[in-house]
Every structure is written in C-alpha cells, then in structure tokens.
Design a protein around this motif. Structure first.
Motif, PDB file in Angstrom:
ATOM      1  N   ARG A 113       0.837  -1.217   0.000  1.00 53.79           N
ATOM      2  CA  ARG A 113       0.000   0.000   0.000  1.00 53.79           C
ATOM      3  C   ARG A 113       0.865   1.257   0.000  1.00 53.79           C
ATOM      4  N   TYR A 114       1.882   1.290   0.852  1.00 52.70           N
ATOM      5  CA  TYR A 114       2.737   2.478   0.923  1.00 52.70           C
ATOM      6  C   TYR A 114       3.594   2.635  -0.334  1.00 52.70           C
ATOM      7  N   PHE A 115       4.085   1.533  -0.882  1.00 53.34           N
ATOM      8  CA  PHE A 115       4.840   1.611  -2.137  1.00 53.34           C
ATOM      9  C   PHE A 115       3.973   2.208  -3.250  1.00 53.34           C
ATOM     10  N   LYS A 116       2.731   1.735  -3.340  1.00 58.67           N
ATOM     11  CA  LYS A 116       1.820   2.221  -4.386  1.00 58.67           C
ATOM     12  C   LYS A 116       1.497   3.699  -4.201  1.00 58.67           C
ATOM     13  N   GLU A 117       1.314   4.113  -2.937  1.00 61.05           N
ATOM     14  CA  GLU A 117       1.011   5.521  -2.665  1.00 61.05           C
ATOM     15  C   GLU A 117       2.205   6.405  -3.018  1.00 61.05           C
ATOM     16  N   ALA A 118       3.409   5.915  -2.730  1.00 58.07           N
ATOM     17  CA  ALA A 118       4.610   6.676  -3.096  1.00 58.07           C
ATOM     18  C   ALA A 118       4.711   6.819  -4.610  1.00 58.07           C
ATOM     19  N   LEU A 119       4.434   5.745  -5.330  1.00 55.44           N
ATOM     20  CA  LEU A 119       4.510   5.758  -6.788  1.00 55.44           C
ATOM     21  C   LEU A 119       3.407   6.626  -7.392  1.00 55.44           C
ATOM     22  N   TYR A 120       2.250   6.645  -6.735  1.00 53.82           N
ATOM     23  CA  TYR A 120       1.132   7.492  -7.208  1.00 53.82           C
ATOM     24  C   TYR A 120       1.523   8.970  -7.148  1.00 53.82           C
ATOM     25  N   LEU A 121       2.228   9.342  -6.067  1.00 59.12           N
ATOM     26  CA  LEU A 121       2.643  10.740  -5.912  1.00 59.12           C
ATOM     27  C   LEU A 121       3.771  11.108  -6.872  1.00 59.12           C
ATOM     28  N   GLU A 122       4.642  10.151  -7.173  1.00 57.90           N
ATOM     29  CA  GLU A 122       5.762  10.409  -8.086  1.00 57.90           C
ATOM     30  C   GLU A 122       5.920   9.249  -9.069  1.00 57.90           C
ATOM     31  N   PRO A 123       5.035   9.160 -10.056  1.00 52.30           N
ATOM     32  CA  PRO A 123       5.058   8.018 -10.993  1.00 52.30           C
ATOM     33  C   PRO A 123       6.345   7.923 -11.819  1.00 52.30           C
ATOM     34  N   ASP A 124       7.077   9.020 -11.942  1.00 51.85           N
ATOM     35  CA  ASP A 124       8.312   8.998 -12.728  1.00 51.85           C
ATOM     36  C   ASP A 124       9.558   8.812 -11.859  1.00 51.85           C
ATOM     37  N   ASN A 125       9.369   8.571 -10.567  1.00 48.21           N
ATOM     38  CA  ASN A 125      10.513   8.355  -9.670  1.00 48.21           C
ATOM     39  C   ASN A 125      11.017   6.930  -9.862  1.00 48.21           C
ATOM     40  N   LEU A 126      12.176   6.793 -10.511  1.00 52.43           N
ATOM     41  CA  LEU A 126      12.687   5.468 -10.874  1.00 52.43           C
ATOM     42  C   LEU A 126      13.144   4.674  -9.653  1.00 52.43           C
ATOM     43  N   LYS A 127      13.603   5.374  -8.626  1.00 54.53           N
ATOM     44  CA  LYS A 127      14.032   4.689  -7.407  1.00 54.53           C
ATOM     45  C   LYS A 127      12.848   3.977  -6.753  1.00 54.53           C
ATOM     46  N   ILE A 128      11.729   4.677  -6.664  1.00 52.11           N
ATOM     47  CA  ILE A 128      10.520   4.077  -6.074  1.00 52.11           C
ATOM     48  C   ILE A 128      10.067   2.903  -6.924  1.00 52.11           C
ATOM     49  N   ARG A 129      10.071   3.110  -8.237  1.00 55.45           N
ATOM     50  CA  ARG A 129       9.589   2.051  -9.135  1.00 55.45           C
ATOM     51  C   ARG A 129      10.474   0.798  -9.044  1.00 55.45           C
ATOM     52  N   LYS A 130      11.769   1.006  -8.847  1.00 57.39           N
ATOM     53  CA  LYS A 130      12.680  -0.138  -8.725  1.00 57.39           C
ATOM     54  C   LYS A 130      12.413  -0.911  -7.439  1.00 57.39           C
ATOM     55  N   TYR A 131      12.172  -0.189  -6.351  1.00 56.57           N
ATOM     56  CA  TYR A 131      11.839  -0.862  -5.098  1.00 56.57           C
ATOM     57  C   TYR A 131      10.573  -1.692  -5.244  1.00 56.57           C
ATOM     58  N   ILE A 132       9.564  -1.103  -5.890  1.00 57.50           N
ATOM     59  CA  ILE A 132       8.283  -1.813  -6.002  1.00 57.50           C
ATOM     60  C   ILE A 132       8.424  -3.013  -6.938  1.00 57.50           C
ATOM     61  N   ALA A 133       9.261  -2.905  -7.978  1.00 54.60           N
ATOM     62  CA  ALA A 133       9.495  -4.033  -8.885  1.00 54.60           C
ATOM     63  C   ALA A 133      10.156  -5.187  -8.138  1.00 54.60           C
ATOM     64  N   ASN A 134      11.176  -4.860  -7.340  1.00 59.65           N
ATOM     65  CA  ASN A 134      11.853  -5.895  -6.550  1.00 59.65           C
ATOM     66  C   ASN A 134      10.925  -6.488  -5.501  1.00 59.65           C
ATOM     67  N   PHE A 135      10.072  -5.659  -4.938  1.00 61.54           N
ATOM     68  CA  PHE A 135       9.104  -6.158  -3.957  1.00 61.54           C
ATOM     69  C   PHE A 135       8.144  -7.143  -4.615  1.00 61.54           C
ATOM     70  N   TYR A 136       7.684  -6.810  -5.814  1.00 63.17           N
ATOM     71  CA  TYR A 136       6.783  -7.709  -6.542  1.00 63.17           C
ATOM     72  C   TYR A 136       7.450  -9.063  -6.800  1.00 63.17           C
ATOM     73  N   ILE A 137       8.740  -9.053  -7.168  1.00 61.83           N
ATOM     74  CA  ILE A 137       9.456 -10.323  -7.353  1.00 61.83           C
ATOM     75  C   ILE A 137       9.462 -11.113  -6.057  1.00 61.83           C
ATOM     76  N   SER A 138       9.750 -10.426  -4.950  1.00 62.10           N
ATOM     77  CA  SER A 138       9.906 -11.114  -3.667  1.00 62.10           C
ATOM     78  C   SER A 138       8.617 -11.781  -3.196  1.00 62.10           C
TER      79      SER A 138
END
Length: 503
Positions: A113-138
């Motif tokens: 939920r918090y990862f998605k909210e962070a990405l919603y606020l900054e959809p072009d933030n690549l650092k956030i997107r990378k964290y969420i991608a790795n989280f999805y793998i995990s």
C-alpha cells in the motif's frame, strides 16, 4: 484469561524497558494490538514510551524515520510514521521508507500500500519504481514486476541491474526479442561502467540459456564471471583455516559437554548446504505449513561471530577456537534474542542460510534439539548453478571462478563429512533430485523429521506469497520441474576441466 495474558505481557514489557530493549518491548505491545488484546491500552503505552525516549517529537523528520530504518528499529519506525502520518502520507520518500519498514516486518499488504502511494505521488521516480518491482518479485507477483522493469528499461536504458532482473523474470521466445537487442546494443556502448557490464553479461547469459543457445550463453557467462571475479578477493586459505579449526575443535565430546546446560526449547529448523542446492525450495515447502514461519537467510550466526571476533591474526572468535559453557550460552541467548525481533507467531521458524553448514558443531552445542536439513544436489549441477548466478552481496566471493567454486565445494564436502560422522541421522540429508522426482513422498519425510503433521497446502507450495529475497525468488513460485537436472552438461566444454576435480 485475557486479563492474565495482559498482566504477563506488561510485566515482560516493563522488564525489557528496564534493560533498555525499547524495540523489543514495543514489538510485544504491537503483537498484542494485532491480537486485539487491550488495543487502546497498548497503543497508549507505545506512544508514551516513544515520547519518553525522545523517539517521537513534535516536528516530524524524514531523516529520523530513515535513521530508525537504517538502525533496524523497525517497530519504532512504524509507529514514528503513524504518529506523523498526516505529514508523511504526502511525502513520497517517507512513504517509500514506510513500505520498506513494513516489508522487513513481513507486513506485506501494508508495504505494498505504501509503495503504491509513493509511486502514485511520483510516478516517474525510478528509485521508487525499482523498489516496487523488486518487492513484486519477492512476493511472487511476476507480471507486475515485469511491467515495472519494462518501464525502467525504457526510462533508464543504462541501468544494467534492471536489465539483469528483467532477464530473470521475463519469458523469452526468440533471440530477436527487443529486450535482448537492447542489452546487446548497450554492451557495445562506449564508457559503460564495469557494474553495468557485469549485470548485462549475466542477464544475456541467462536469456540465451533459456533459449537453449548455449554457445552464446556461455560467452556472456564467462565475461560476467571474469569481470566480477576481478572485483572480489576470495581467500581460500582463510576459509580452509576456519573450516579446519572448527571441525577440529568441535569434537563429539566437546559438543556433548557444552550441551548439558541448555534449556530445552522449541528450536529453529536450520536448512543448509551449498548455495543453489535446493535450500530455498525446501524452505518454501516448510513455510507453507501453518506451524512454520520462513525466516529466510538469517545472518544471526555470522553477526555473533563478527561481533565477538578476536583482536589479532584472522581474528578467530573464541567460541570457534575455545568453546565453553559460558560463551555457548551467550551465543544461544544472542540468537534467541534476535529471533524475538522477527514478526511471526508460528510455532517454528526456519533459518535458511546455506553457509551455516560450517557452524553445525556450534549450532548443535547451543541448540541440541534443533532440526538440521542438509540439501545436496548433483555436485556439477550445483557448481554450474553457482557459476551462472549473480549474488546480491559479496558473501559468495568464490562463485565467479570455476576453480574457486570447485575448491570451496570440496571444502564443504569435507566439512559435512566431519559433521555427519558426529551427528549421523540427527542431520537429515535431503537430495534435490529425489525431492523433485517423488515430491509428495519426500516432502512427507521432511515434515516427519521436523515432527510436523502433513498439511495438504504443501502440495501448492508455489502459491505461497511469503517474501523471498534470494536468487531463487522466481523459481520457488513455480511447480516442481526437472529441467535443471544435468543442466551443467550444456556447458561441459567450459567447465569439465574444473569439475573433474570435484570430490
């Protein structure tokens, strides 16, 4: 009954606070809140404790939140965020940290939920997107991971690590796939960094292996390993000295003498062996059982040894060279204390650190009743699987040179033979090939050894959504497969000259 539980918990919490163990005290209070035991009372206690210890203050600070996370004060960080939620919920960086905190606490829904909210606020933030991608793998959400990795590959084509991670998750049907072309083109780009080059070579090696184009795959694996090996400094003599020291010191009599004082408790299930031998698979199977929490690769033994190492030479910790009841007891207490910080309520916990095979004498001294599952796999398949893997940290520094891999494997083999001579059937030997050939029969044997009743959920272990952060995080989401057996033969021309020396 609830009143009595509450009183016992408050007494325990009070004792921990007096000992300065604030994080653990708050964790117990947090568990009571989750279990709906005196919710309001424990919530007030947490806030009061954090204010008293100057963890919560009037002015919210992202730097303070970040430092709490870095210091592994995860429960404190969780409630610090909650206290200042009105401010932090508007800040992408604070939301990203909150996601990481909840992820480490195995509160996966909150983390997402918090990862998605962070990405919603900054959809072009690549650092956030990378964290969420790795989280999805995990957690096994492979399609969501691929979507985010593809986005990153488009927006930051020079991110070699992202390309390697995408190559592990995406299915490729043709050598003309656009992502393959993108990686090959990037490798030819002038001035790419060494780290980018290493990641791309491992990525392309993996892709061409899945496409069964083994000559191309071999070329990329060779370069990736060669370049990575130059970065690292593997000291085989040091590994050999430690192995010889501990197997010499921890004789049957020494272990028996130091076991006598230990209180009989429910102890961890240790899953160990060489990397890439099936340890992640067995942990995934066990953690699907309702009574078992998958702890993952716990660093507690290494943490203790590092904390208590000597002052000269190889800085060998005294507990390895001169074990006695006092230092074994200290290690026993240290390990159990660390486990208390983990967020689980199951009866048993697994510790799946493969390298713990070195410390079996120490483990059985401190935890005489512990279950130890030793994974073995065809030695050549094991060594090849290590050779083709990029490890996230440098603990497997031997793994990028075939000679070093063989030397380390032979050392491991001798160490395990020594422990088996002492402990015999107390160590359960699980063969990877036997497990995948007769899954249900072998899974029942593992559970029987661990004194666990059969659970039909085990048959669907690959649906288990627990967080897995090892190299095998994608494979454990798949049903049993046998395609990796004898996979080393596809690279025989490169590796056979080394593998002939395996014992």
């Amino acid at each position: 009954m609830i009143k009595k539980i509450e009183q016992n918990q408050l007494l325990n919490i009070d004792r921990l606070l007096k000992e300065g163990k604030i994080e653990l005290a708050i964790k117990i209070a947090d568990n009571n809140i989750k279990n709906r035991i005196s919710h309001i009372k424990f919530l007030k206690f947490i806030k009061k404790t954090l204010i008293k210890n100057q963890i919560i203050d009037k002015a919210p600070s992202i730097l303070k939140l970040e430092n709490l996370f870095k210091e592994n004060k995860l429960i404190c960080a969780k409630y610090y965020f909650q206290t200042h939620a009105k401010i932090f919920l508007k800040n992408p960086k604070a939301l990203l940290i909150a996601g990481r905190v909840h992820s480490e606490l195995d509160e996966l829904n909150e983390a997402l939920r918090y990862f998605k909210e962070a990405l919603y606020l900054e959809p072009d933030n690549l650092k956030i997107r990378k964290y969420i991608a790795n989280f999805y793998i995990s957690i096994g959400n492979i399609e969501d991971a691929i979507e985010n990795f593809n986005y990153l590959a488009e927006k930051d084509p020079f991110d070699g690590e992202n390309h390697r991670l995408l190559s592990r998750t995406k299915k490729y049907s043709s050598k003309d796939d656009g992502h393959i072309k993108q990686m090959e083109k990037l490798l030819k780009t002038p001035n790419i960094t060494l780290e980018q080059k290493i990641n791309l070579n491992f990525g392309l090696g993996n892709v061409y292996e899945t496409l069964k184009l083994y000559d191309k795959s071999s070329k990329y694996y060779k370069v990736g390993n060669f370049e990575q090996n130059k970065r690292l400094d593997f000291d085989f003599n040091k590994e050999k000295h430690i192995a010889e020291q501990i197997t010499k010191t921890y004789s049957k009599d020494v272990i028996k003498k130091n076991q006598s004082f230990v209180e009989r408790v429910k102890e961890p299930i240790f899953i160990l062996g060489m990397p890439r031998s099936g340890t992640s698979l067995v942990e995934q199977i066990l953690s699907t059982h309702k009574d078992v929490f998958g702890g993952g690769e716990l660093s507690f033994i290494e943490d203790y040894l590092l904390k208590n190492r000597g002052s000269i030479g190889l800085r060998m910790p005294e507990i390895l060279s001169n074990p006695n009841k006092e230092n074994i007891k200290n290690f026993h207490n240290f390990y159990l204390e660390k486990i208390k910080y983990l967020n689980f309520n199951a009866k048993y916990i697994t510790d799946k650190m493969p390298g713990n095979f070195k410390w079996i004498g120490l483990i059985k001294s401190a935890f005489p009743n512990s279950k130890i599952i030793h994974l073995s796999r065809d030695k050549r398949d094991t060594c090849f699987s290590i050779y083709k893997s990029y490890f996230a940290n440098d603990t497997c520094s031997y793994s990028y040179d075939p000679k070093n891999i063989v030397d380390f494997y032979n050392l491991y083999s001798r160490v395990m033979k020594s422990w088996k001579n002492i402990f015999g059937d107390e160590i359960y030997d699980c063969e990877y090939e036997r497990l995948v050939d007769n899954f249900e029969i072998e899974a029942k044997k593992i559970l029987n050894y661990c004194q666990l009743d059969w659970d039909d959920e085990i048959l669907s272990f690959f649906k288990n959504k627990r967080r897995v952060i090892t190299v095998s995080s994608v494979q454990v989401r798949e049903n049993i497969y046998k395609s990796s057996i004898n996979s080393w033969l596809n690279y025989k021309n490169d590796l056979d000259q080394y593998f002939k020396k395996l014992v």
